[in-house]
Design an enzyme around this catalytic site. Structure first.
Site, short mmCIF file in Angstrom:
data_model
loop_
_atom_site.label_atom_id
_atom_site.label_comp_id
_atom_site.label_asym_id
_atom_site.label_seq_id
_atom_site.Cartn_x
_atom_site.Cartn_y
_atom_site.Cartn_z
N HIS A 20 0.84 -1.20 0.00
CA HIS A 20 0.00 0.00 0.00
C HIS A 20 0.88 1.26 0.00
O HIS A 20 0.65 2.19 -0.76
CB HIS A 20 -0.89 0.06 1.26
CG HIS A 20 -1.92 -1.02 1.36
ND1 HIS A 20 -2.09 -1.77 2.50
CD2 HIS A 20 -2.86 -1.45 0.49
CE1 HIS A 20 -3.10 -2.63 2.32
NE2 HIS A 20 -3.58 -2.45 1.10
N LYS A 44 -18.88 -5.24 8.39
CA LYS A 44 -17.67 -6.09 8.35
C LYS A 44 -16.62 -5.44 9.25
O LYS A 44 -15.99 -4.46 8.88
CB LYS A 44 -17.17 -6.17 6.90
CG LYS A 44 -16.10 -7.21 6.67
CD LYS A 44 -15.68 -7.23 5.21
CE LYS A 44 -14.29 -7.81 5.07
NZ LYS A 44 -13.52 -7.23 3.97
N ARG A 93 -2.07 -6.43 -8.07
CA ARG A 93 -0.89 -7.25 -7.74
C ARG A 93 -0.68 -8.35 -8.77
O ARG A 93 0.42 -8.66 -9.14
CB ARG A 93 -1.07 -7.92 -6.36
CG ARG A 93 -0.81 -6.99 -5.21
CD ARG A 93 -1.29 -7.59 -3.94
NE ARG A 93 -2.72 -7.90 -4.03
CZ ARG A 93 -3.47 -8.24 -3.01
NH1 ARG A 93 -2.95 -8.36 -1.83
NH2 ARG A 93 -4.75 -8.48 -3.18
N SER A 131 -2.85 -7.49 3.41
CA SER A 131 -3.17 -7.29 4.83
C SER A 131 -3.49 -8.63 5.50
O SER A 131 -3.12 -8.86 6.65
CB SER A 131 -4.37 -6.35 4.98
OG SER A 131 -4.08 -5.09 4.43
#
Ligand code: PNS
Length: 164
Positions: A20, A44, A93, A131
């Site tokens: 990030h 969430k 990615r 993450s």
């Protein structure tokens, strides 16, 4: 008036990773102002509370004067209008990211065609970092020094260890 020069980098950032940060740093080379916006999704919960994710981002980006950290609820396009930003940036990615990112960009374009989504390729050395990998490795006491910014390594390691 929507400003095309202002970009928003939205995400969960649970927590922010070196991948990030690399993207944020590179975005500051292209845009005069970069707003990093953490989604606050009451449905969430995530691992780190949203306020903590914002704090970690602010600490990791302290050396970047063009960067602002914020959080938002609801639709991204509504947030974009609220802050008068015209460009969404997202990182890719690998091919596996493409499908969901493509769908999200198209949905956002359908509901707000004046907002553009631009993609930046993750630098290869960070392609494997996410993450969830940080939470998984750190949660089992593994070494995450190469995954997260040095300025917040201690904060993240301590929080993950506490939760074990
Ligand atoms: O880091 P993430 O979890 O991949 O980020 C996803 C995020 C926050 C960019 C995306 O879920 C989002 O923009 N959510 C806000 C709700 C919204 O606008 N949905 C419409 C697009 S499908």
């Amino acid at each position: 008036m929507i400003q095309k020069g202002v970009c928003v980098y939205p995400g969960s950032f649970d927590p922010v990773t070196n991948g990030h940060l690399d993207l944020i740093e590179r975005a500051t080379q292209v845009f005069p102002r970069v707003i990093v916006a953490v989604l606050n999704n009451p449905g969430k919960q995530g691992f780190f509370p949203v306020e903590e994710r914002v704090r970690l981002l602010a600490k990791a980006c302290a050396h970047l004067p063009k960067v602002e950290i914020d959080s938002f609820q609801g639709l991204l396009v509504d947030y974009m209008k609220k802050v008068n930003a015209g460009i969404v940036i997202r990182g890719l990615r690998a091919v596996t990211d493409f499908e969901s990112e493509f769908l999200m960009a198209q949905v956002n374009h359908q509901i707000s065609p004046e907002i553009e989504t631009l993609f930046m390729m993750t630098s290869p050395q960070f392609a494997y970092i996410s993450s969830s990998v940080v939470r998984e490795i750190g949660g089992f006491g593994g070494e995450i020094a190469s995954f997260v910014p040095g300025s917040i390594l201690e904060d993240i390691s301590t929080a993950l260890k506490k939760a074990r």
